[in-house]
Write an enzyme that holds these catalytic residues in place. Sequence first.
Site, PDB file in Angstrom:
ATOM      1  N   MET A 137       0.825  -1.189  -0.159  1.00  0.00           N
ATOM      2  CA  MET A 137       0.107   0.190   0.135  1.00  0.00           C
ATOM      3  C   MET A 137       0.881   1.282   0.086  1.00  0.00           C
ATOM      4  SD  MET A 137      -2.458   1.321   3.211  1.00  0.00           S
ATOM      5  CE  MET A 137      -1.369   1.149   4.516  1.00  0.00           C
ATOM      6  N   PRO A 138       0.995   1.843  -1.208  1.00  0.00           N
ATOM      7  CA  PRO A 138       1.829   3.108  -1.334  1.00  0.00           C
ATOM      8  C   PRO A 138       1.147   4.316  -0.650  1.00  0.00           C
ATOM      9  CG  PRO A 138       1.685   2.205  -3.456  1.00  0.00           C
ATOM     10  CD  PRO A 138       0.630   1.452  -2.467  1.00  0.00           C
ATOM     11  N   ILE A 139       1.799   4.924   0.437  1.00  0.00           N
ATOM     12  CA  ILE A 139       1.303   6.336   1.091  1.00  0.00           C
ATOM     13  C   ILE A 139       2.268   7.435   0.362  1.00  0.00           C
ATOM     14  CG2 ILE A 139       0.796   7.346   3.054  1.00  0.00           C
ATOM     15  CD1 ILE A 139       0.714   4.595   4.438  1.00  0.00           C
TER      16      ILE A 139
END
Length: 61
Positions: free
Chosen positions: A1-3
């Site tokens: 999950m890229p933030i």
Amino acid sequence: MPIVHIDLIEGRSPEQLKGLVKDVTEAIAKNTGAPQENVHIVLNEMRKDNYSVGGTLKSDQ
């Protein structure tokens, strides 16, 4: 999950911010293989009197 965290000086319209997060989401998904629904973006809008460059507040420019 890229933030992704993006710091901006205030002043952009809601339409500009929507376009920004759309384009960044697409770029992250394309280059990482992450599904777009897993890309999280945090926009931090700073007041011009809370940001300076070279010792001068942006509000004074």
